[in-house]
Design a protein around this motif. Structure first.
Motif, mmCIF file in Angstrom:
data_model
loop_
_atom_site.group_PDB
_atom_site.id
_atom_site.type_symbol
_atom_site.label_atom_id
_atom_site.label_comp_id
_atom_site.label_asym_id
_atom_site.label_seq_id
_atom_site.Cartn_x
_atom_site.Cartn_y
_atom_site.Cartn_z
ATOM 1 N N PHE A 4 0.820 -1.206 0.000
ATOM 2 C CA PHE A 4 0.000 0.000 0.000
ATOM 3 C C PHE A 4 0.856 1.258 0.000
ATOM 4 C CE2 PHE A 4 -2.298 3.453 2.009
ATOM 5 C CZ PHE A 4 -3.414 3.516 1.206
ATOM 6 N N SER A 5 2.010 1.229 0.653
ATOM 7 C CA SER A 5 2.853 2.436 0.737
ATOM 8 C C SER A 5 3.225 2.960 -0.644
ATOM 9 C CB SER A 5 4.106 2.167 1.573
ATOM 10 O OG SER A 5 4.859 1.113 1.009
ATOM 11 N N ASP A 6 3.419 2.072 -1.623
ATOM 12 C CA ASP A 6 3.732 2.520 -2.989
ATOM 13 C C ASP A 6 2.546 3.269 -3.587
ATOM 14 O OD1 ASP A 6 6.196 1.288 -2.749
ATOM 15 O OD2 ASP A 6 5.680 -0.420 -4.026
ATOM 16 N N LEU A 7 1.360 2.722 -3.416
ATOM 17 C CA LEU A 7 0.163 3.392 -3.905
ATOM 18 C C LEU A 7 -0.066 4.698 -3.152
ATOM 19 C CD1 LEU A 7 -2.431 3.486 -5.614
ATOM 20 C CD2 LEU A 7 -3.537 2.184 -3.791
ATOM 21 N N ASP A 8 0.139 4.677 -1.864
ATOM 22 C CA ASP A 8 -0.080 5.863 -1.039
ATOM 23 C C ASP A 8 0.770 7.036 -1.526
ATOM 24 O OD1 ASP A 8 -1.203 7.353 1.075
ATOM 25 O OD2 ASP A 8 0.455 6.828 2.406
ATOM 26 N N ARG A 9 2.005 6.777 -1.927
ATOM 27 C CA ARG A 9 2.871 7.844 -2.458
ATOM 28 C C ARG A 9 2.264 8.450 -3.724
ATOM 29 N NH1 ARG A 9 6.837 4.747 -0.129
ATOM 30 N NH2 ARG A 9 7.137 3.325 -1.856
ATOM 31 N N LEU A 39 -7.189 -3.029 4.075
ATOM 32 C CA LEU A 39 -7.135 -1.742 3.387
ATOM 33 C C LEU A 39 -7.864 -0.645 4.153
ATOM 34 C CD1 LEU A 39 -6.169 -0.188 0.929
ATOM 35 C CD2 LEU A 39 -8.165 -1.048 -0.314
ATOM 36 N N VAL A 40 -8.963 -0.964 4.777
ATOM 37 C CA VAL A 40 -9.712 0.022 5.561
ATOM 38 C C VAL A 40 -8.803 0.635 6.626
ATOM 39 C CG1 VAL A 40 -11.594 0.302 7.235
ATOM 40 C CG2 VAL A 40 -11.981 -0.991 5.137
ATOM 41 N N GLY A 41 -8.096 -0.201 7.359
ATOM 42 C CA GLY A 41 -7.209 0.282 8.427
ATOM 43 C C GLY A 41 -5.994 1.012 7.908
ATOM 44 N N ILE A 42 -5.385 0.481 6.856
ATOM 45 C CA ILE A 42 -4.195 1.125 6.284
ATOM 46 C C ILE A 42 -4.558 2.493 5.719
ATOM 47 C CG2 ILE A 42 -2.471 1.001 4.444
ATOM 48 C CD1 ILE A 42 -2.468 -2.012 4.740
ATOM 49 N N ALA A 43 -5.682 2.570 5.025
ATOM 50 C CA ALA A 43 -6.112 3.854 4.457
ATOM 51 C C ALA A 43 -6.339 4.868 5.576
ATOM 52 C CB ALA A 43 -7.366 3.669 3.614
ATOM 53 N N ALA A 44 -7.028 4.460 6.621
ATOM 54 C CA ALA A 44 -7.291 5.368 7.744
ATOM 55 C C ALA A 44 -5.989 5.843 8.381
ATOM 56 C CB ALA A 44 -8.183 4.687 8.777
#
Length: 147
Positions: A4-9, A39-44
């Protein structure tokens, strides 16, 4: 598989504030970060909102009426459903308060229902759709079509 960190960037680069998950089945065997519950938790934790709309806007409906004779999704039939219109209304409402992104299983827009079903429907409603590519760049939907 991408963490997720790659997408988050990439999302941060485009000032995205909320993820709208349009996967019919919000699960990934190969990318654990993209399982809905995770994903819910990571996004938050990244300061992003999350909403799953795959039941209305997913590209793989489970209703046989929405399939063509060869068993593939019939996007014209899907786009004509009240559920699809309601899903677009939800995107519209969310986009009034947040810069949103539509998340699906496909990394690129080519061959994905975001490009062939969702982007045209949103542009019909007056929205400017930008596809965020794997390298982090953005490309207007019309440019993806070669227009």
């Amino acid at each position: 598989s991408e963490p997720f960190s790659d997408l988050d960037r990439r999302l941060t680069r485009h000032h995205v504030q909320a993820i709208i998950d349009v996967r019919s089945i919000p699960y990934s065997k190969h990318a654990p970060d993209f399982r809905k519950k995770v994903l819910v938790g990571i996004a938050a934790a990244s300061g992003l909102g999350y909403r799953w709309l795959g039941d209305r806007l997913g590209g793989r409906p489970n209703d046989p009426v929405l399939l063509s004779t060869d068993g593939n999704p019939d996007f014209d039939k899907i786009a004509a459903t009240p559920a699809f219109a309601a899903g677009l209304d939800e995107i519209e409402a969310l986009s009034q308060t947040s810069h949103v992104v539509l998340l699906c299983s496909e990394v690129g827009p080519q061959g994905c229902h975001r490009m062939t079903l969702l982007a045209p429907a949103l542009e019909t409603r007056g929205y400017h759709v930008v596809h965020i590519l794997g390298d982090g760049s953005g490309r207007a939907h019309q440019a993806e079509l070669g227009i």
